[in-house]
Scaffold this active site. Sequence first.
Site, PDB file in Angstrom:
ATOM      1  N   ASP A  53      15.479   9.143   1.085  1.00  0.00           N
ATOM      2  CA  ASP A  53      14.672   8.198   1.853  1.00  0.00           C
ATOM      3  C   ASP A  53      15.335   6.834   1.929  1.00  0.00           C
ATOM      4  OD1 ASP A  53      12.579   7.845   3.531  1.00  0.00           O
ATOM      5  OD2 ASP A  53      11.076   7.492   1.970  1.00  0.00           O
ATOM      6  N   GLY A  56      -2.441   4.989  -3.136  1.00  0.00           N
ATOM      7  CA  GLY A  56      -3.133   3.854  -3.738  1.00  0.00           C
ATOM      8  C   GLY A  56      -2.309   2.603  -3.545  1.00  0.00           C
ATOM      9  N   GLU A  57      -2.867   1.486  -4.032  1.00  0.00           N
ATOM     10  CA  GLU A  57      -2.150   0.239  -3.810  1.00  0.00           C
ATOM     11  C   GLU A  57      -1.131  -0.047  -4.911  1.00  0.00           C
ATOM     12  OE1 GLU A  57      -5.794  -2.479  -5.595  1.00  0.00           O
ATOM     13  OE2 GLU A  57      -5.455  -2.318  -3.429  1.00  0.00           O
ATOM     14  N   LYS A  79       0.846  -1.186   0.000  1.00  0.00           N
ATOM     15  CA  LYS A  79       0.000   0.000   0.000  1.00  0.00           C
ATOM     16  C   LYS A  79       0.884   1.239   0.000  1.00  0.00           C
ATOM     17  CE  LYS A  79      -3.745   2.012   2.515  1.00  0.00           C
ATOM     18  NZ  LYS A  79      -4.320   2.229   3.808  1.00  0.00           N
TER      19      LYS A  79
END
Length: 549
Positions: free
Chosen positions: A311, A198-199, A194
Site C-alpha cells: 500500500d 475506528g478513529e 479516521k
Amino acid sequence: MCDMSALDNLVANTAYLKAQGGDEKELRKRRQSLALPKPGNCVSVRTSVGQDFESLCELQPIGKKLFRNFLSETPEYAVAAEFLDELNDWELAEGAAKDKACTNIINQFCKEGSKSFLSCLTGEALEKCKAVTEKDFEVVMTGKVKEAVREFLKGKPFMEYMLSPFFDKFLQWKQYEKQPITEKYFYEFRTLGKGGFGEVCAVQVKNTGQMYACKKLCKKRLKKKQGEKMALMEKKFLEKVNSPFIVSLAYAFETKSHLCLVMTLMNGGDLKYHIYNIGEKGIEMDRIIYYTAQITTGMLHLHAMDIVYRDMKPENVLLDSQGQCRLSDLGLAIELPPGKTTTQKAGTGAYMAPEVLTETPYRTEVDWWSLGVSIYEMVAGYTPFRGPDAKKEKVDKEEMKRRIINDEPVFEHKNFDPLTKDIILQFLKKKVDERLGCKGDDPRKHEWFKSINFARLEAGVIPPPWLPKPNVVYAKDTGDIAEFSDVKGIEFNDKDEKFFKEFSTGAISIPWQKEMIDTGLFDELNDPHRKESSSRLDLDKKSGTCAVL
Ligand SMILES: Nc1ncnc2c1ncn2[C@@H]1O[C@H](COP(=O)(O)OP(=O)(O)OP(=O)(O)O)[C@@H](O)[C@H]1O
C-alpha cells in the site's frame, strides 16, 4: 453550530499542543509515586527473557545500557565497548573527520602497549589488528576485528553480566514492562484521523509524558466485517519491525469496546497533504529525494523480513514533528516466505503494479512500482496514469487498469529532470525482472540518491530538509472527521474473547524501553538515592494505573 465546532476544534488543538509541550509539575508528582518491582518478584522473568546476546545486549535499549554499564567496570571490557562505539562513529563520519577518526582508532586500539589496546583479541584478528593501516582499515576493522570483539563480549563478559547486579536491574525493568495496560494508562487528546474500524487519536502516557497515536479498532465492527485476521496481522507486523522509517508499535491493549494500537505519533501530516495542500502542487526535489531515501530504507527493512507492504502511496507516509518520515498502515501487508508468491488483488488503484492488476503471481516487486508512482506524484502533483487533467477527465477503474498495463508514463511537468525521470522509469518497468530493486540490485545505489549517505540517514544524523511548524496541527479539523455509527446485533463468543487476548499483549519491548530512557524515567528509577513519595498509593488509586508492582 459552525462557530461551536470551530471552538471545539480550537480547544482540542490547544490541549493537544500543550500536552506535547509537557506539563512538568503533574508529571513530577506522578513519577515520585513510581517504583520498580522488588527483585524478589522478578524470578520468573529470569527464565522468560532467554539468553540471546543480540536481543538482551544490543537490541533492547535498556539491556544495551545496563550491559554497557557493566562493561565499564572492567578495563578490558570497557576498551572493547569503547572500540565498538568509536568504530560506529567512524562508519558515520564523512570527509576529514572520517580520516581523523580512522587514525585515532589505529593509535588508540591497535598499537600494542597503548593504554586502550584491544587485548581481548587473539589469533588472526589480533595479527590483522596490529598490522592495520589507513588503507585496509575498512576491510579489516569492520570485518574480522569487529566480529572478534563482538564474539569476545558474547563470551565471558556476557556470562558474568548475567550473574551481576546489572542484570538483576534489567530483570526488574523487564518485570515492570509486563505491567497490565489499560486505557487508564493514557490521557486521550484530539482525534487525528479516521481508519476503517475506528478513529486514531493522540494519547499521552501519564507516567512519562510520552505522546503517541492510538489507532482504535471497534471490536463489533471488526467482527461484523470479519477484519480480525487482518487486524492481528497488522499488529504482528508492526510489533516485528524495528526501523526508524516505519511507525513503531509501543502498546497493544483492549478496552471493553475497542482493540487499541499505540504507535509513534506522526504529527507533521502525510505526504499527500504536503503534495496538495501546501503552496504549489508538488514538493521540492531535495525533500522528495530525502523522503524517498527514508521510504526505500523502510521498504528494504520490510522486504528483508519477507513482508510485502502493498500500500505504498504518499497518503501512507507520515511525517513526525522533526520532518522525518515513516511508513504507516500495514493493514494490507502480507508475509511471503522465500519462494512463495500471491495473486491476491490488493492495494490502491492508481498505485497498483501491472502484475497485481492482471493477477499474475507477485512478491515484493510490487512495492517498487508503487514507489515509482509515488515519486512521480510528489514531483508533478498528479499520478502518472491519471494525468494532469484528472479533475476534468474522470478516469474509471478499467481505464486506469488499461493505462497501467499498456501505457508508458509521460513527463510533461517542468520539474522532471533527467535523473528523476530515470529512477521513475526504472521503477515503472512493466517487466518485473527489469524493474529497479528486483534484479538483485539495490535501489539506494541509483545516482538519484548520490547526495544521501544512507548510514547517516539511518542513524538519524542528517537534518531533514523541511521542519513542520510546531504550532500547526497537520490533521483535519475534529469536526470534519466523520463519526462512526453504532454497530448493532453483534455478540461475542469464546473465540472472539481469545482473539482479543491474543491481540492485547501490552507493552512492546523495544519502543517501551526507548520511552523509559528518552523520557528520563529510566535514570530516575535507577537512582539509588531516590526517595519515593509517601502519597504514591493515593495517586495510584486516583489514576487507576498499575504504578507499583
Ligand atoms: N501514527 C500516526 N500518527 C498520526 N496520525 C496517524 C497515525 N496513524 C494514522 N494516523 C491518522 O489516522 C488515519 C487513519 O489511519 P490508518 O490509515 O492507519 O487507518 P486504516 O484503518 O488503515 O485506514 P484505511 O481504511 O484508510 O486504510 C490516517 O489517515 C492518519 O490521518
